[in-house]
Design an enzyme around this catalytic site. Structure first.
Site, PDB file in Angstrom:
ATOM      1  N   ASP A  52       0.818  -1.221   0.000  1.00  0.00           N
ATOM      2  CA  ASP A  52       0.000   0.000   0.000  1.00  0.00           C
ATOM      3  C   ASP A  52       0.849   1.268   0.000  1.00  0.00           C
ATOM      4  OD1 ASP A  52      -2.481  -1.164   0.000  1.00  0.00           O
ATOM      5  OD2 ASP A  52      -2.633  -1.234   2.190  1.00  0.00           O
ATOM      6  N   TYR A 111       6.478 -10.035   6.762  1.00  0.00           N
ATOM      7  CA  TYR A 111       6.453  -8.587   6.999  1.00  0.00           C
ATOM      8  C   TYR A 111       6.991  -8.311   8.396  1.00  0.00           C
ATOM      9  CZ  TYR A 111       3.304  -7.566   3.043  1.00  0.00           C
ATOM     10  OH  TYR A 111       2.744  -7.393   1.796  1.00  0.00           O
TER      11      TYR A 111
END
Lengths: 246, 246
Positions: A52, A111
């Site tokens: 994003d 992540y």
């Protein structure tokens, strides 16, 4: 025609995320355009996954097909030269078989989310960490995290515009650790829902500062309802670490 | 009148160093002006030492006298509010006796220099690390560093505009270590000459990449001549870590 596998690092701040958009700069478009500037062709880049707006990467993986013959080293050097001054860096470039696919062959993504747990404003790490001034209890956060590991319906932790076919995902691991005034949340899974880690991180912070108990995290998961969500963590502290294959 | 001791973090990139200058923004001026904005008086801030343009700090120490009665917490909060959006953060504020002096009472200063040893351009750490693409031998760098520890005439490693009365300084410690593709050079001393660490770092890199042997570092020191110097490292990777007292 040769397929190349790229390992990519970027600072997400100036980009509207990974994926090419009609308006605004993206990482994918910047790299595709850099190919165009040196190879005379603008190929399509296939990433292991999208990130994003504002989300960073230390080890994004992508593949691309190039018609003209270049060595991997030449591709890496030329891309890095053409990408200047954008904060995108090609760390590695390898020639791979034509059946390698960065997205479909990817077996796992990981992540890391970095929280800075202090009162004073950020300076050197602004846009690269989430500043949380309330004291956080890492043990409680880990207890809450344990409820999410495994295969579950993650509807609660899914963005409304998430395009995944199913909200059921398998979270391989989710660990919270502290080093000084930094708190690291590390998550690994075959794949993630849109906003899943930022949603989970927001809820872990609610547990950490005492607004939620670890059991509230389990209740939120079981509710399968986005309105049971605490709040999303900002993109600033989120890093795509690596993609695994084979 | 109350004296306060401040612990300060800053990103050196947008500043012409610590010390107030007639033209251009500095860290000292920014904090003094922030005092003016909330306390109605612009006091003089005394730092433990100056940092150059582009040099960062994680633990700079300074003292200041304020006439109006404020609690240390109020001072810290008000300064951080008024400093926004500059990348300067007051990490700590303590009331101290009127005889505490941040510069004259300082018994030791420590710095860290961060080298990124890889080929790919920097992204997230641009301006915050020195990118060196040639492979560096940390063992050789440590051997060279050992020649500099102790009390020596550091004329070779001194800026031409250095204002210190004597070029003789005592380097308490100088260590080189690697973590992944980062190399850390940590230096501690009662005090340093202008550009001393950046000069030493430049020479350590010449040893690390094989242009110098560790013995060449000793020869450079013994030459007591700036023309024997390799080249200065850029300010990007240099951090003022802390000042010790008492």
């Amino acid at each position: 025609m040769q397929r190349f596998r790229l390992t990519i690092e970027y600072d997400g701040q100036p980009f509207m995320g990974w994926q090419r958009q009609p308006h605004g700069p993206t990482v994918q478009a910047a790299i595709e355009d850099a190919f165009g500037a040196f190879a005379g062709e603008i190929p399509t880049l296939f990433g292991s996954g999208r990130t994003d707006t504002g989300v960073h990467a230390l080890g994004q993986v992508a593949h691309v097909d190039i018609v003209r013959p270049f060595t991997p080293f030449r591709v890496m050097e030329a891309l890095n030269a053409k990408l200047r001054p954008l904060p995108i860096s090609i760390l590695k470039c390898e020639a791979v078989d034509a059946d390698f696919h960065a997205r479909f062959d990817c077996r796992g993504r990981s992540y890391e989310y970095v929280i800075r747990n202090r009162r004073a404003p950020l300076t050197l790490t602004r846009g690269r960490e989430w500043l949380v001034s309330r004291a956080l209890d890492v043990d409680a956060m880990n207890q809450a995290a344990a409820h999410l590991v495994g295969t579950h319906d993650f509807t609660t932790f899914r963005a409304s515009r998430c395009q995944a076919l199913s909200p059921v995902k398998t979270l391989t691991s989710l660990d919270v650790s502290r080093s000084g005034d930094r708190i690291f949340i590390r998550a690994a899974a075959p794949s993630f829902l849109h906003h899943q880690i930022r949603s989970i991180t927001g809820c872990l912070v609610m547990v950490g500062d005492g607004r939620w108990t670890p059991i509230d995290m389990l209740s939120a998961l079981q509710a399968r309802d986005r309105t049971a969500l605490g709040h999303n963590a900002p993109p600033d502290g989120l890093y795509f670490m690596n993609a695994t294959y084979g």
